[in-house]
Design an enzyme around this catalytic site. Structure first.
Site, mmCIF file in Angstrom:
data_model
loop_
_atom_site.group_PDB
_atom_site.id
_atom_site.type_symbol
_atom_site.label_atom_id
_atom_site.label_comp_id
_atom_site.label_asym_id
_atom_site.label_seq_id
_atom_site.Cartn_x
_atom_site.Cartn_y
_atom_site.Cartn_z
ATOM 1 C CG HIS A 26 -2.262 -1.037 1.511
ATOM 2 N ND1 HIS A 26 -2.996 -1.169 2.522
ATOM 3 C CD2 HIS A 26 -2.292 -2.145 -0.157
ATOM 4 C CE1 HIS A 26 -3.993 -2.220 1.546
ATOM 5 N NE2 HIS A 26 -3.434 -2.862 0.455
ATOM 6 C CB THR A 27 1.574 3.854 -2.654
ATOM 7 O OG1 THR A 27 2.779 2.411 -3.354
ATOM 8 C CG2 THR A 27 2.655 5.036 -2.256
ATOM 9 C CB THR A 115 4.274 -11.468 -5.661
ATOM 10 O OG1 THR A 115 4.718 -11.818 -4.249
ATOM 11 C CG2 THR A 115 3.783 -10.232 -5.407
ATOM 12 C CE LYS A 126 -4.758 -19.659 8.995
ATOM 13 N NZ LYS A 126 -4.835 -18.394 9.257
ATOM 14 N NE ARG A 129 -5.277 -30.915 9.993
ATOM 15 C CZ ARG A 129 -5.716 -31.267 8.796
ATOM 16 N NH1 ARG A 129 -6.393 -30.796 7.943
ATOM 17 N NH2 ARG A 129 -6.507 -32.235 8.341
ATOM 18 C CG ASP A 318 -5.916 11.716 -11.085
ATOM 19 O OD1 ASP A 318 -6.684 10.753 -10.427
ATOM 20 O OD2 ASP A 318 -4.505 12.042 -11.227
ATOM 21 N N GLY A 414 -11.272 9.820 -5.623
ATOM 22 C CA GLY A 414 -9.949 10.025 -5.614
ATOM 23 C C GLY A 414 -9.611 11.233 -6.857
#
Length: 425
Positions: A26-27, A115, A126, A129, A318, A414
């Protein structure tokens, strides 16, 4: 299809991450305009009055977490006493990242496009288990045995995976040091969150990834490994559904996607490049260029249905200012003419076939056509506007048409990267 779900619930000063790991960034720009990129630390750390919680649903790579904290501290952001890590969160190890790359290499021409941060393999540990939780750092006498099971399993599965007793011993010693360093941050965050709810504090839940990348509801298998839709708030933090407040869906004014997978409204060629550059569409974590396209109303309606959004935050309006006309993908049709009434689970209907080698991606619609509605552009800079009625008529019509098509009001718009670059409608 990069839609982030942010849930405004009952907490404060608390800021909580519920799902995912360091595979999404998150920027954020602070009040002085300084840029920060967050991956594991909740972005609310920039607000000095908040307590930041990394919830049980997050998979935590400790070297990455400590590096991120050090980077924040070096930039004048105090983290001391302001970050809690759930004792129920699972640990993501370096070997998970190695396995991620090995799995991706096996896919050859059917890459998921991960990534390679180890998120999927960690969630796999997970689910089958044999994963290791943060609370296990408090029992280092058995930690080595648990890690040995994980490493042996990886070594037996992948021919190129290197594992020796020396590697295990070094990793155990490394995590002994990590355990000492992490101890002041470890907490029963389920109790912390629910105590905050009882005290009527405000909580902002920050989710990584997006609904269309949800493991259950997204474009499987081209998805993330957790549930970044609204349901992940409850399972990722231990918040009861009845305690959720308004859900605000954050959607770009156009659609983006990183990596492989179906993208019906993708714009190829110079217009896609123009949108990518104007929107600075490069992954905050990977740096990879995002694929860009027109706003997909079918997928947005599906996302609104799953999450129950009370309103939307339409970001980056924008960026569309340079286009003489703007399209909305309002429905899907199969090549036989049959109209799809909902977002399909079958990727054969959505799939864009890879027509060339791995070095040259060329996506061609194979089973699906998109019906577009074309609206006029506004061809003027809107980044300095702060009042909705001051927007060009074409921009307002675009916003209002989206509201009509999805049946959810747009309360925030935004119009730039700055903290004040937002219009309240």
């Amino acid at each position: 299809m990069d839609w982030r779900t942010v849930a405004l619930g009952l907490v404060s000063p608390a800021w909580a991450c519920s799902k995912g790991g360091a595979n999404a960034g998150h920027t954020i720009y602070n009040a002085e305009g300084k840029k920060f990129v967050f991956q594991l630390v909740p972005s609310g750390i920039l607000n000095e009055e908040t307590l930041c919680v990394i919830g049980n649903g997050v998979v935590v790579h400790l070297p990455g977490l400590f590096k991120e904290i050090e980077g924040l501290e070096s930039n004048g952001v105090s983290c001391n006493g302001r970050i809690l890590v759930s004792d129920r969160a699972h640990l993501l190890f370096d070997f998970h990242q190695v396995v991620d790359g090995l799995r991706e290499a096996e896919l050859v021409n059917s890459l998921i496009g991960t990534t390679k941060r180890g998120i999927g393999p960690c969630y796999s540990s997970k689910v089958i288990r044999n994963g290791i939780k943060v609370c296990d750092l408090r029992r280092m006498d058995t930690f080595g045995q648990k890690l040995d099971i994980l490493l042996r399993d990886a070594a037996s599965r992948f021919e190129g995976f290197e594992y020796t007793a020396d590697i295990l011993n070094k990793e155990v010693e490394r995590y002994k040091r990590f355990a000492e360093r992490l101890e002041p941050l470890i907490a029963d965050t389920v109790q912390v969150i629910n105590d905050s709810i009882l005290q009527k504090k405000k909580i902002l839940v920050e989710g990584s990834q997006a609904t269309m990348l949800d493991i259950d509801f997204g474009t499987y298998p081209f998805v993330t490994s957790s549930n970044p839709s609204a349901g992940g708030i409850c399972t990722g933090l231990g918040i009861a559904p009845k305690n959720l407040g308004d859900l605000i869906g954050v959607v770009k004014a156009y659609t983006t996607r990183i990596g492989c997978g179906p993208f019906p409204t993708e714009i190829l060629g110079k217009d896609g490049d123009l949108l990518r550059v104007a929107g600075m569409e490069f992954g905050a974590t990977s740096g990879h260029p995002r694929r860009c396209g027109w706003l997909d109303i079918v997928a947005l309606n599906y996302s609104c249905q799953i999450n129950g959004f009370s309103s939307l935050n339409l970001s980056k309006l924008d960026v569309l200012s340079e286009f003489p006309e703007i399209k909305l993908g309002i429905s899907y049709r199969q090549t036989d003419g049959k109209k799809l009434t909902s977002f399909p689970a079958d990727l054969c209907l959505l799939e864009q076939a890879q027509a060339s080698s791995l070095e040259h991606y060329s996506y061609l619609l194979s089973h699906l056509e998109v019906d577009y509605e074309v609206l006029p552009g506004w061809n003027t800079d809107i980044s300095s506007i702060r009042n909705y009625n001051d927007l060009p008529l074409a921009a307002r019509r675009y916003v209002e048409r989206i509201e009509q098509l999805v049946g959810v009001p747009i309360h925030f718009i935004g119009i730039g990267p700055g903290r004040d670059a937002i219009i309240c409608k």
